[in-house]
Design a protein around this motif. Sequence first.
Motif, PDB file in Angstrom:
ATOM      1  N   ARG A  22      44.699  61.514  35.941  1.00 52.84           N
ATOM      2  CA  ARG A  22      46.076  61.711  36.368  1.00 52.84           C
ATOM      3  C   ARG A  22      46.734  62.750  35.475  1.00 52.84           C
ATOM      4  O   ARG A  22      46.325  62.959  34.335  1.00 52.84           O
ATOM      5  CB  ARG A  22      46.866  60.398  36.297  1.00 52.84           C
ATOM      6  CG  ARG A  22      47.129  59.933  34.883  1.00 52.84           C
ATOM      7  CD  ARG A  22      47.591  58.499  34.739  1.00 52.84           C
ATOM      8  NE  ARG A  22      48.464  58.012  35.763  1.00 52.84           N
ATOM      9  CZ  ARG A  22      48.739  56.708  35.949  1.00 52.84           C
ATOM     10  NH1 ARG A  22      48.151  55.792  35.160  1.00 52.84           N
ATOM     11  NH2 ARG A  22      49.548  56.326  36.887  1.00 52.84           N
ATOM     12  N   LEU A  48      55.168  70.344  42.757  1.00 48.82           N
ATOM     13  CA  LEU A  48      55.059  69.154  43.609  1.00 48.82           C
ATOM     14  C   LEU A  48      53.700  68.486  43.431  1.00 48.82           C
ATOM     15  O   LEU A  48      53.614  67.253  43.304  1.00 48.82           O
ATOM     16  CB  LEU A  48      55.254  69.548  45.069  1.00 48.82           C
ATOM     17  CG  LEU A  48      55.048  68.452  46.118  1.00 48.82           C
ATOM     18  CD1 LEU A  48      56.039  67.306  45.904  1.00 48.82           C
ATOM     19  CD2 LEU A  48      55.177  69.007  47.526  1.00 48.82           C
ATOM     20  N   LEU A  49      52.629  69.271  43.400  1.00 50.08           N
ATOM     21  CA  LEU A  49      51.285  68.731  43.237  1.00 50.08           C
ATOM     22  C   LEU A  49      51.146  68.007  41.901  1.00 50.08           C
ATOM     23  O   LEU A  49      50.587  66.900  41.834  1.00 50.08           O
ATOM     24  CB  LEU A  49      50.261  69.861  43.331  1.00 50.08           C
ATOM     25  CG  LEU A  49      48.782  69.454  43.244  1.00 50.08           C
ATOM     26  CD1 LEU A  49      48.416  68.573  44.434  1.00 50.08           C
ATOM     27  CD2 LEU A  49      47.886  70.682  43.195  1.00 50.08           C
ATOM     28  N   VAL A 107      46.100  64.228  49.648  1.00 52.25           N
ATOM     29  CA  VAL A 107      46.822  63.682  48.486  1.00 52.25           C
ATOM     30  C   VAL A 107      47.367  62.299  48.817  1.00 52.25           C
ATOM     31  O   VAL A 107      47.304  61.370  48.003  1.00 52.25           O
ATOM     32  CB  VAL A 107      47.965  64.634  48.065  1.00 52.25           C
ATOM     33  CG1 VAL A 107      48.835  63.992  46.988  1.00 52.25           C
ATOM     34  CG2 VAL A 107      47.399  65.946  47.557  1.00 52.25           C
ATOM     35  N   PHE A 108      47.892  62.135  50.036  1.00 53.17           N
ATOM     36  CA  PHE A 108      48.440  60.848  50.457  1.00 53.17           C
ATOM     37  C   PHE A 108      47.348  59.778  50.477  1.00 53.17           C
ATOM     38  O   PHE A 108      47.563  58.638  50.028  1.00 53.17           O
ATOM     39  CB  PHE A 108      49.077  60.986  51.837  1.00 53.17           C
ATOM     40  CG  PHE A 108      49.709  59.723  52.342  1.00 53.17           C
ATOM     41  CD1 PHE A 108      50.918  59.281  51.817  1.00 53.17           C
ATOM     42  CD2 PHE A 108      49.094  58.961  53.331  1.00 53.17           C
ATOM     43  CE1 PHE A 108      51.498  58.109  52.272  1.00 53.17           C
ATOM     44  CE2 PHE A 108      49.662  57.795  53.791  1.00 53.17           C
ATOM     45  CZ  PHE A 108      50.877  57.362  53.257  1.00 53.17           C
ATOM     46  N   ILE A 151      60.319  61.454  45.410  1.00 56.71           N
ATOM     47  CA  ILE A 151      60.024  62.631  46.229  1.00 56.71           C
ATOM     48  C   ILE A 151      60.238  62.315  47.706  1.00 56.71           C
ATOM     49  O   ILE A 151      60.767  63.143  48.460  1.00 56.71           O
ATOM     50  CB  ILE A 151      58.586  63.121  45.975  1.00 56.71           C
ATOM     51  CG1 ILE A 151      58.486  63.706  44.559  1.00 56.71           C
ATOM     52  CG2 ILE A 151      58.168  64.164  47.006  1.00 56.71           C
ATOM     53  CD1 ILE A 151      57.070  64.003  44.112  1.00 56.71           C
ATOM     54  N   TRP A 195      56.645  59.135  43.421  1.00 55.55           N
ATOM     55  CA  TRP A 195      56.351  59.172  44.854  1.00 55.55           C
ATOM     56  C   TRP A 195      57.563  58.724  45.672  1.00 55.55           C
ATOM     57  O   TRP A 195      57.935  59.359  46.650  1.00 55.55           O
ATOM     58  CB  TRP A 195      55.152  58.289  45.176  1.00 55.55           C
ATOM     59  CG  TRP A 195      53.874  58.736  44.527  1.00 55.55           C
ATOM     60  CD1 TRP A 195      53.643  59.938  43.900  1.00 55.55           C
ATOM     61  CD2 TRP A 195      52.653  58.008  44.443  1.00 55.55           C
ATOM     62  NE1 TRP A 195      52.355  59.994  43.429  1.00 55.55           N
ATOM     63  CE2 TRP A 195      51.714  58.817  43.745  1.00 55.55           C
ATOM     64  CE3 TRP A 195      52.241  56.760  44.875  1.00 55.55           C
ATOM     65  CZ2 TRP A 195      50.410  58.406  43.476  1.00 55.55           C
ATOM     66  CZ3 TRP A 195      50.940  56.346  44.621  1.00 55.55           C
ATOM     67  CH2 TRP A 195      50.030  57.165  43.933  1.00 55.55           C
ATOM     68  N   VAL A 218      48.269  67.748  52.172  1.00 53.25           N
ATOM     69  CA  VAL A 218      49.207  66.636  51.978  1.00 53.25           C
ATOM     70  C   VAL A 218      48.547  65.318  52.385  1.00 53.25           C
ATOM     71  O   VAL A 218      48.688  64.301  51.700  1.00 53.25           O
ATOM     72  CB  VAL A 218      50.496  66.873  52.797  1.00 53.25           C
ATOM     73  CG1 VAL A 218      51.376  65.621  52.784  1.00 53.25           C
ATOM     74  CG2 VAL A 218      51.260  68.067  52.236  1.00 53.25           C
ATOM     75  N   ARG A 271      54.304  55.934  40.711  1.00 53.51           N
ATOM     76  CA  ARG A 271      54.865  55.423  41.960  1.00 53.51           C
ATOM     77  C   ARG A 271      56.355  55.705  42.056  1.00 53.51           C
ATOM     78  O   ARG A 271      56.880  55.930  43.144  1.00 53.51           O
ATOM     79  CB  ARG A 271      54.584  53.923  42.069  1.00 53.51           C
ATOM     80  CG  ARG A 271      53.121  53.605  42.321  1.00 53.51           C
ATOM     81  CD  ARG A 271      52.797  52.166  42.034  1.00 53.51           C
ATOM     82  NE  ARG A 271      52.902  51.867  40.604  1.00 53.51           N
ATOM     83  CZ  ARG A 271      52.881  50.650  40.094  1.00 53.51           C
ATOM     84  NH1 ARG A 271      52.774  49.604  40.890  1.00 53.51           N
ATOM     85  NH2 ARG A 271      52.969  50.467  38.789  1.00 53.51           N
ATOM     86  N   MET A 307      46.605  58.703  47.038  1.00 52.65           N
ATOM     87  CA  MET A 307      47.661  57.829  46.531  1.00 52.65           C
ATOM     88  C   MET A 307      47.487  56.402  47.055  1.00 52.65           C
ATOM     89  O   MET A 307      47.620  55.433  46.301  1.00 52.65           O
ATOM     90  CB  MET A 307      49.023  58.396  46.930  1.00 52.65           C
ATOM     91  CG  MET A 307      49.388  59.680  46.202  1.00 52.65           C
ATOM     92  SD  MET A 307      50.634  60.704  47.059  1.00 52.65           S
ATOM     93  CE  MET A 307      51.935  59.542  47.349  1.00 52.65           C
ATOM     94  N   ALA A 309      56.679  63.006  34.901  1.00 49.75           N
ATOM     95  CA  ALA A 309      56.999  62.863  36.321  1.00 49.75           C
ATOM     96  C   ALA A 309      58.503  62.957  36.559  1.00 49.75           C
ATOM     97  O   ALA A 309      58.955  63.604  37.512  1.00 49.75           O
ATOM     98  CB  ALA A 309      56.470  61.525  36.847  1.00 49.75           C
ATOM     99  N   LEU A 342      52.961  64.668  42.091  1.00 44.32           N
ATOM    100  CA  LEU A 342      52.205  63.672  42.851  1.00 44.32           C
ATOM    101  C   LEU A 342      50.998  63.158  42.063  1.00 44.32           C
ATOM    102  O   LEU A 342      50.672  61.966  42.096  1.00 44.32           O
ATOM    103  CB  LEU A 342      51.735  64.268  44.176  1.00 44.32           C
ATOM    104  CG  LEU A 342      52.828  64.610  45.198  1.00 44.32           C
ATOM    105  CD1 LEU A 342      52.228  65.327  46.394  1.00 44.32           C
ATOM    106  CD2 LEU A 342      53.573  63.353  45.636  1.00 44.32           C
TER     107      LEU A 342
END
Length: 456
Positions: free
Chosen positions: A201, A255-256, A306-307, A270, A267, A303, A264, A310, A221, A259
């Motif tokens: 991370r 943004l990347l 990445v989602f 955002i 997230w 996206v 959390r 997550m 973050a 994320l």
Amino acid sequence: MGAAAILLFWSLLLLLPLQMFLSFGVAILAIFLVIAFIFKLELLFYILTTVSFFTGWEISFSKYEWARNVVYLSSVNAPLGDFIGVMLLGLSLLAIIFGRLHPVWKDKKILIKLSGLYLLFLLWSLVCALFAYDHNWSASMKYLARNMTFVYVVFVVMPVILIDKLETVKNILKIWFGVGLLAALFGLSSLYFFAQTGWPRVTPYGIAGFAPLGYNHNLIAEVLVVVLPAGLYLFLKAKTDKLKQRYFWGMILTLLAALLTLSRAAWVTIFAQLAVLGVVYFEEIKLRFKKISNFNFLISLLVAAVFAYMVFFLTTPIVQSSTSSRFAMTEISFFYANRSPVFGYGPGMFVQLLSSVQDWTQEYGSALDSHGIVQKIIVEDGYVGLILILIFLTYLFKTLWTAYKVSDDKELYMILFMSVVGAVIFQFFNTSYFTSVMWLPIGLALSAATFLKKDL
């Protein structure tokens, strides 16, 4: 002035013995800087808006031998931004007294109204401090002054007073874009340079003991989500395609990184910012999706990847353990709040109170500050305090949204609104509710609102 300060610093360092330099040279340099910056308050303010995001960049006087013999000074430990804030506050007061600074108070009605609401919260907190847990009213009063009052005065009141043109707000957004980009690159470098256990991370790390962003992923973050809208503003306002591409990819990189902190809180924040964007540009987004291009399709795939990452991360044991501890902390918070629903246990008493809960310490270890401003307030200031701070925040958002609606430069006020959304929403899940990271965006947004011709 800057060159003269550097020359003076090296001259004193080379000519004076080290101990004498630390005792007298620093004082002489500080006096010189005070004289220099009183004529350049705007420059000092730009410095403040830059370094205030680096809350891990701390100065502790206990590390210096010359300060250990001074009773109070040896206990002073604060982020660099707070020291600059104190300096800026003192110089601004001197500038007002000697007529070098002329705030137009009739244009600061927004600040006066909001400050009245926050003052009510502070006054109630003062009452709660008198009923502090285990009779620690002096420690509670210190927390009220240092954490709750200081940040509002320096990071909300001072920006509104000092910013005398809208161009300054736009310049600060450029600085924030740079801060976000640097923080993102630094954070992403941790995936390669910093040894991690468990899930990879984005996380801040120290170099030779120096860690300006701290060591926790949430600390980087919260910075990224607050400054992220600045890139969007620069993208929307860019006059050439080359600049637009530069700002676009800088924004995507930020943004990347946000994320990939796997925070959390980030997230959720955002998502809230995107919701604001969705409300503002709803019709345009619909048309864009109808005319989706291959490039947009690739972005959508990224996206989605990445989602998926997550969602899978949320099912891991480490996340479930963290969730369990937060639920336990919330349960304990409401238990104690219901035992003292009116006056609470006094500002700054959350950690001490949680430390007394054996079930917590046995299961989760040392007590932490509340992961959420709601739990924090109901324990320390009771439900009355929670109502007062929610009234303040509600009026704040109402004011900033109205500013967006009546402004000519809607992109600017929308971006400032999004930044405040990021700063506040994040603290519903984190512990930085009384730091510059939350309050500086509020101060900047209110400063911009004072330039509107219509009363809000």
